[in-house]
Enzyme design. Structure first.
Site, short mmCIF file in Angstrom:
data_model
loop_
_atom_site.label_atom_id
_atom_site.label_comp_id
_atom_site.label_asym_id
_atom_site.label_seq_id
_atom_site.Cartn_x
_atom_site.Cartn_y
_atom_site.Cartn_z
CG ASP A 113 35.95 40.51 31.71
OD1 ASP A 113 34.72 40.45 31.51
OD2 ASP A 113 36.46 40.97 32.74
CG ASP A 161 32.36 45.24 33.67
OD1 ASP A 161 32.20 46.46 33.58
OD2 ASP A 161 31.52 44.41 33.27
CG ASP A 205 38.94 41.25 36.05
OD1 ASP A 205 38.67 41.82 37.12
OD2 ASP A 205 38.07 40.96 35.21
#
Length: 215
Positions: free
Chosen positions: A7, A9, A167
């Site tokens: 990922d 961001d 996250d």
């Protein structure tokens, strides 16, 4: 050798200051109050459409569309003013690449923004990452698995040879839907405790933990 799909961001870099700034400027242009970084951290991860809906739950669609357009244009100008790679992560990526691991970025960030950000923050991006794929009309956004499956096909990677690193709750679901294990980054927007509450099985507390997990 493992294929590592990341990922962007909250995983590779902290983009929250620039996302918040662009969103608040777009909101201000329509006369709306700003949101804090903490509030915006709970809005990101799915799409610009989702973020603006969260920011303006009572607005009509025409207003939301103007805010989305303004955000997209503003972020294209300010995408890397305050954004930074998480400390200690770049040397880990370099070490993983040297060890023969193949890596890519698969994100819900709009594709144009994702490519520009990776090119800016990772000068050796073409060497470190074999592919960057952001959100576009070609695929449904995460947590639908099509983006990740497409990258695996394009890179010639079997599912059993890949992991996803993210996250957020969306990332956990994304990996599960694609039938991949997910390594959850405790340094991201949710933090380790938030990831524990979501039932994350593998939590990384620091970038170096990624090397230990793969060894």
């Amino acid at each position: 050798m493992k294929f590592l799909a990341f990922d962007l961001d909250g995983t590779l870099c902290n983009t929250l200051p620039d996302i918040t700034g662009s969103l608040n400027r777009a909101l201000a242009a329509e006369g709306f109050a700003p949101h804090t970084e903490e509030a915006v951290s709970r809005m990101v991860g799915r799409s610009i459409v989702w973020m603006v809906e969260c920011a303006l739950p009572d607005a009509d669609e025409a207003t939301r569309a103007r805010v989305r357009d303004a955000y997209f244009a503003d972020y294209a100008r300010h995408y890397a003013e305050y954004t930074y790679i998480y400390p200690g992560l770049l040397p880990v990526l370099e070490q993983l690449h040297a060890a023969g691991h193949k890596m890519a970025v698969v994100t819900n960030k709009p594709h144009a923004h994702a490519v520009r950000l990776v090119e800016t923050l990772f000068p050796r991006h073409g060497t470190i990452f074999s592919q960057v794929l952001g959100q576009s009309p070609r695929f449904p956004p995460k947590p639908a698995p099509e983006m990740l499956r497409a990258v695996l096909r394009m890179q010639g990677i079997a599912i059993e040879d890949a992991v996803y690193i993210g996250d957020s709750e969306v990332d956990l679901s994304f990996a599960k839907n694609a039938e991949l294990p997910c390594l959850a980054c405790g340094w991201g927007f949710l933090g380790a405790e938030g990831l524990k509450e979501l039932g994350a099985e593998h939590i990384l507390y620091a970038p170096a933990d990624l090397i230990q997990f793969l060894s």
